[in-house]
Design a protein around this motif. Structure first.
Motif, PDB file in Angstrom:
ATOM      1  N   ILE A 223     -41.605 -57.156  82.962  1.00 53.29           N
ATOM      2  CA  ILE A 223     -42.579 -56.096  82.667  1.00 53.29           C
ATOM      3  C   ILE A 223     -43.922 -56.435  83.311  1.00 53.29           C
ATOM      4  CG2 ILE A 223     -43.982 -55.050  80.835  1.00 53.29           C
ATOM      5  CD1 ILE A 223     -41.497 -55.200  79.029  1.00 53.29           C
ATOM      6  N   GLY A 226     -44.131 -55.982  86.932  1.00 55.80           N
ATOM      7  CA  GLY A 226     -44.081 -54.614  87.416  1.00 55.80           C
ATOM      8  C   GLY A 226     -42.687 -54.119  87.728  1.00 55.80           C
ATOM      9  N   ASP A 227     -41.665 -54.918  87.397  1.00 52.22           N
ATOM     10  CA  ASP A 227     -40.287 -54.530  87.691  1.00 52.22           C
ATOM     11  C   ASP A 227     -39.677 -53.667  86.593  1.00 52.22           C
ATOM     12  OD1 ASP A 227     -40.385 -56.011  90.049  1.00 52.22           O
ATOM     13  OD2 ASP A 227     -39.761 -57.852  89.016  1.00 52.22           O
ATOM     14  N   GLU A 228     -40.217 -53.769  85.379  1.00 60.47           N
ATOM     15  CA  GLU A 228     -39.722 -52.975  84.258  1.00 60.47           C
ATOM     16  C   GLU A 228     -40.908 -52.393  83.508  1.00 60.47           C
ATOM     17  OE1 GLU A 228     -36.913 -54.982  81.761  1.00 60.47           O
ATOM     18  OE2 GLU A 228     -35.750 -55.768  83.451  1.00 60.47           O
ATOM     19  N   SER A 229     -40.626 -51.504  82.586  1.00 59.31           N
ATOM     20  CA  SER A 229     -41.680 -50.808  81.851  1.00 59.31           C
ATOM     21  C   SER A 229     -41.785 -51.322  80.413  1.00 59.31           C
ATOM     22  CB  SER A 229     -41.391 -49.305  81.832  1.00 59.31           C
ATOM     23  OG  SER A 229     -42.275 -48.624  80.975  1.00 59.31           O
ATOM     24  N   ASP A 428     -48.481 -49.945  78.892  1.00 56.82           N
ATOM     25  CA  ASP A 428     -48.029 -49.872  80.286  1.00 56.82           C
ATOM     26  C   ASP A 428     -49.199 -49.649  81.240  1.00 56.82           C
ATOM     27  OD1 ASP A 428     -45.456 -50.439  81.073  1.00 56.82           O
ATOM     28  OD2 ASP A 428     -44.640 -48.537  80.386  1.00 56.82           O
ATOM     29  N   LYS A 429     -50.081 -48.743  80.852  1.00 54.89           N
ATOM     30  CA  LYS A 429     -51.239 -48.423  81.720  1.00 54.89           C
ATOM     31  C   LYS A 429     -52.144 -49.642  81.878  1.00 54.89           C
ATOM     32  CE  LYS A 429     -51.337 -43.468  80.739  1.00 54.89           C
ATOM     33  NZ  LYS A 429     -52.039 -42.360  80.030  1.00 54.89           N
ATOM     34  N   ILE A 431     -51.221 -52.799  81.675  1.00 51.42           N
ATOM     35  CA  ILE A 431     -50.521 -53.773  82.532  1.00 51.42           C
ATOM     36  C   ILE A 431     -50.619 -53.343  83.993  1.00 51.42           C
ATOM     37  CG2 ILE A 431     -48.249 -54.712  83.132  1.00 51.42           C
ATOM     38  CD1 ILE A 431     -47.548 -54.553  80.133  1.00 51.42           C
ATOM     39  N   SER A 432     -50.452 -52.057  84.258  1.00 48.37           N
ATOM     40  CA  SER A 432     -50.529 -51.547  85.648  1.00 48.37           C
ATOM     41  C   SER A 432     -51.917 -51.743  86.226  1.00 48.37           C
ATOM     42  CB  SER A 432     -50.149 -50.064  85.671  1.00 48.37           C
ATOM     43  OG  SER A 432     -48.818 -49.882  85.259  1.00 48.37           O
TER      44      SER A 432
END
Length: 434
Positions: A223, A226-229, A428-429, A431-432
């Motif tokens: 996660i 960036g490979d998983e959500s 998620d946002k 982490i991105s």
């Protein structure tokens, strides 16, 4: 005139002898019994160690008593100032010999090459790794180097008030379904199931352990890469259950305006059956009317969870680390080696127990159960062989920003601000963005 010059010359010589003699005496490191004295500079995160960290302070005093040739120069400042000082000292290469530091900062110092590898202490069993609770050692290991050892154990879960469960003919829950059933009964009787306060958003410790029952440590690395959500099927199941508990009325009606400390008072006054907290509340609970009825529960197991469900939370709170330069001073290295051996010994563990601090090693020790019934239950729960600790607390292995997003997401669902999917997207946002 010549006589006067000779007298002055003799006076100068005498003064030089006196100065040199004093200088030699000042630099001497011999103790009264003739052994060489060693001084360890030790920095920790509280301004008054004697009052604020009595277990640690007594440990240091006992060590000095047993080792009169080792002097410990203990320097304490409040945590924020301490962290700032350690970062400045790292930049100027003047770090103390041994010091307390936050996990993320410790890793940064290790990556910068500032910390001593403590692996030799574990390999020769000066500090026996087999005595530690699971994950206490591995947490501070990077590429085979042991850059720190735990200062204390961080133990969290749900405190329960058994008297309230008994009053409504309820058993202490084990599963989520049993917790849900108890929540319905408590709601019907105007009792709060779980005391919580959203004004202190970090107060989600037991819910962080629930993440581990849905595979957090199997999924978090891909996660973060960036490979998983973060918005995945397993985590969604957990957030849907938090949402379900909120709709059943498990939390205080005014949870959004309550602080953590008000939630504690709600539990202590008998208004709530459970409190999401940790062992730092032991003394307060023990001194309350709840003493005979309170205990620590690791939280519910889930039939749709991922992996081991019998997970406790006995994790390292922060490490003690050693300045890499200590290795260049054999006497100082030997002194720190002695200190580490004592700190992680059964004698050291007993000092922790005497101060109602959970020991870092697996050690039941001597506890006056009549005087300290609540703490005795905590240690019993920690040593229960049926439960295995999660590797770490989930928020401690991500950045501070991501950790804050996780807090926000959990309380967002509890307060009805986010749907479960929206809450997961919040994390998620973040982490991105990083």
């Amino acid at each position: 005139m010549k006589k006067r010059f000779l007298s002055l010359s003799i006076l100068v010589v005498l003064l030089m002898v006196t100065v040199l003699g004093c200088s030699s005496k000042t630099e001497s490191t011999n103790s009264q019994d003739g052994s060489k004295e060693v001084t360890i500079d030790f920095a920790i995160h509280v301004a008054n160690p004697k009052d604020q960290e009595p277990a640690f302070y007594q440990m240091v005093e006992k060590f000095k008593e047993k080792n009169p040739d080792i002097k410990i120069n203990l320097n304490g400042t409040d945590q924020k100032e301490h962290i700032k000082n350690m970062k400045l000292k790292a930049q100027s290469d003047t770090l103390p010999d041994i010091f307390w530091i936050l996990p993320a900062s410790a890793k940064e110092l290790e990556e910068a090459g500032k910390l001593l590898d403590l692996s030799p202490l574990l390999k020769d069993k000066t500090v026996d790794p087999d005595k530690f609770h699971a994950s206490m050692i591995d947490t501070y290991n990077l590429d085979g180097k042991q850059y720190g050892l735990p200062y204390q154990a961080l133990v969290t879960g749900f405190w329960y008030n058994k008297a309230l469960f008994d009053k409504y003919n309820l058993e202490l829950p084990e599963t989520y379904e049993e917790l849900k059933a108890a929540t319905k009964v408590f709601k019907e009787n105007n009792v709060t199931t779980i005391a919580k306060g959203a004004k202190d958003p970090y107060s989600v410790w037991a819910f962080l352990t629930m993440f581990s029952r849905y595979g957090f440590f199997d999924e978090i690395d891909p996660i973060l890469a960036g490979d998983e959500s973060f918005n995945n099927a397993n985590f969604l199941k957990l957030y849907e259950k938090i949402d379900e508990l909120a709709k059943l009325g498990a939390f205080p009606a005014n949870v959004s305006t309550l602080s953590y400390f008000q939630a504690v008072e709600m539990f202590l006054s008998g208004e709530a059956a459970l409190l999401d907290a940790g062992v730092w509340e032991t003394q307060k609970i023990q001194e309350s009317a709840l003493a005979k009825d309170a205990g620590l529960w690791w939280g519910p197991t889930f039939s749709d969870g991922a992996g081991n469900q019998k997970l406790s939370s006995v994790v390292p709170a922060a490490p003690l680390v050693v300045n890499k330069k200590v290795k260049d001073d054999k006497s100082k290295y030997a002194a720190i080696e002695k200190f580490m051996e004592f700190y992680y010994s059964e004698e050291g563990a007993q000092i922790m127990l005497d101060n109602q601090v959970p020991p870092i090693i697996k050690y039941a020790g001597e506890i006056d159960e009549a005087a300290n019934p609540v703490f005795a239950k905590v240690v019993e729960a920690m040593n229960d062989p049926e439960w295995e600790s999660q590797p770490n607390q989930p928020d401690l292995i991500v950045t501070e920003a991501v950790g804050n997003a996780i807090y926000d997401s959990i309380y967002g669902v509890i307060n009805g601000i986010y749907t479960p999917k929206e809450a997961l997207d919040v994390v998620d946002k973040k982490i991105s963005a990083q």
